[in-house]
Design an enzyme around this catalytic site. Structure first.
Site, PDB file in Angstrom:
ATOM      1  N   TYR A  95       0.836  -1.200   0.000  1.00  0.00           N
ATOM      2  CA  TYR A  95       0.000   0.000   0.000  1.00  0.00           C
ATOM      3  C   TYR A  95       0.871   1.250   0.000  1.00  0.00           C
ATOM      4  O   TYR A  95       0.719   2.140  -0.847  1.00  0.00           O
ATOM      5  CB  TYR A  95      -0.938  -0.013   1.212  1.00  0.00           C
ATOM      6  CG  TYR A  95      -1.639   1.306   1.454  1.00  0.00           C
ATOM      7  CD1 TYR A  95      -2.479   1.845   0.488  1.00  0.00           C
ATOM      8  CD2 TYR A  95      -1.449   2.007   2.644  1.00  0.00           C
ATOM      9  CE1 TYR A  95      -3.120   3.062   0.695  1.00  0.00           C
ATOM     10  CE2 TYR A  95      -2.095   3.210   2.863  1.00  0.00           C
ATOM     11  CZ  TYR A  95      -2.931   3.734   1.894  1.00  0.00           C
ATOM     12  OH  TYR A  95      -3.554   4.938   2.113  1.00  0.00           O
ATOM     13  N   GLY A  96       1.804   1.331   0.929  1.00  0.00           N
ATOM     14  CA  GLY A  96       2.692   2.482   0.986  1.00  0.00           C
ATOM     15  C   GLY A  96       3.556   2.597  -0.253  1.00  0.00           C
ATOM     16  O   GLY A  96       3.844   3.701  -0.729  1.00  0.00           O
TER      17      GLY A  96
END
Length: 341
Positions: free
Chosen positions: A158-159
């Site tokens: 996600y990051g």
């Protein structure tokens, strides 16, 4: 202004659209209404936005387009409608979900973002504001997190996809002069929140008499930021297109600025709160004690977040004003009303 807002049925998108309509902007909202969480909550947000647009003196200032951002042809059609600004908040969110469904994040957060960039490129959009995340800081431990330090060690896909968005935006700012501003959100909470987020989960389980899972044995520290403060900051940034930094030095590059119209800002409360203190405030608002199941840190999670929001305050006057005690109370009031608890 006429604004395209992606993720309009989402948590932050809903609050941002509500404030834009309140000040008189025209908003075309895009969302795919996926089933990552209860679609009925997303539909209820859209119904509320339609009510916000019920002013007979200025009809038709809100329109909704159910569309997946990965559908390049449909996104091109929507951009042909013409927009002065684009606020891109649509994304596949959540660190834990990404451990089991990484492809979803590539489709939504990378391919979808590319289609938004292309739409802006070919339609003379004056400013693209897009959601990034504090998760890009990943393995960084120097607090508070500042945009002027590198953020190249994310701990979850996600990051990583959000960091990719920041870099993709820079290339479009460089190649095509597209003003782009990325906002790194820090633990947003409040009414109409996502059911997968801690405050929502904790509230539901405490009211049901079920134990709550407290990861990292409650030693988390988070920069909890009230959603209405976040939405106000997003709009302030939207009104101020990114500009090149004339003092940017390629021999000592500043990660937050560039020689092209590209900017990164933290958007947070700048007041980190211990997770156990956050739970205590929730207990007081609910009038019930929580039964806690203490668990170790989950893969992909970071122990602490703390935003330095000085740059955003200096640039657009952003000053979050909602203390956690008030913000949690307003969430609990909404939750009890919405679910009839």
């Amino acid at each position: 202004m006429r604004i395209l807002l992606t993720g309009v049925a989402g948590f932050i998108g809903y609050h941002t659209c509500k404030q834009l309509l309140a000040r008189g902007d025209t908003v075309v909202g895009v969302d795919n209404l996926n089933d990552y969480y209860d679609v009925r909550l997303k539909q209820a947000r859209l119904e509320r936005l339609a009510q916000c647009d019920a002013d007979p003196a200025v009809p038709g200032r809100f329109a909704f387009r159910k569309t997946d951002l990965a559908d390049a042809d449909r996104i091109r059609e929507i951009f042909d409608e013409g927009f002065e600004r684009v606020i891109h908040l649509a994304a596949q969110a959540g660190v834990r979900y990404s451990l089991e469904n990484p492809q979803t994040y590539i489709d939504s957060n990378v391919t979808g973002f590319l289609n938004v960039l292309e739409g802006c490129r070919y339609n003379d959009v004056g400013h693209l504001v897009y959601a990034s995340t504090s998760s890009v800081y990943g393995a960084n431990t120097q607090m508070p997190f500042t945009e002027h330090e590198p953020a190249d060690h994310p701990l979850a896909i996600y990051g990583a996809t959000k960091r990719a968005n920041e870099l993709m935006a820079h290339s479009y700012a460089h190649l095509f002069g597209l003003p782009c501003t990325g906002l790194r959100f820090f633990t947003v909470y409040g009414p109409w929140g996502r059911p997968d987020m801690a405050l929502f989960l904790f509230t539901r389980k405490i009211l049901a008499g079920e134990p709550i899972q407290v990861f990292n044995h409650g030693h988390h520290q988070r920069d909890f930021t009230f959603v209405e403060d976040i939405a106000e900051g997003v709009i302030r940034v939207c009104d101020r297109p990114a500009a090149a930094n004339p003092e940017w030095d390629s021999d000592a590059p500043d990660p937050a600025t560039s020689h092209v119209p590209w900017r990164i800002f933290n958007i947070g409360n700048n007041r980190p709160v211990q997770l156990l203190d956050y739970i205590r405030v929730l207990e007081e608002c609910l009038g019930r004690k929580a039964e806690m199941e203490m668990l170790p840190l989950q893969p992909g999670d970071v122990p602490d977040t703390w935003a330095s929001a000085d740059d955003l305050a200096a640039a657009v006057g952003y000053q979050p004003s909602t203390p956690v005690e008030e913000g949690v109370r307003r969430f609990v009031d909404w939750y009890r009303d919405y679910y009839g608890v």
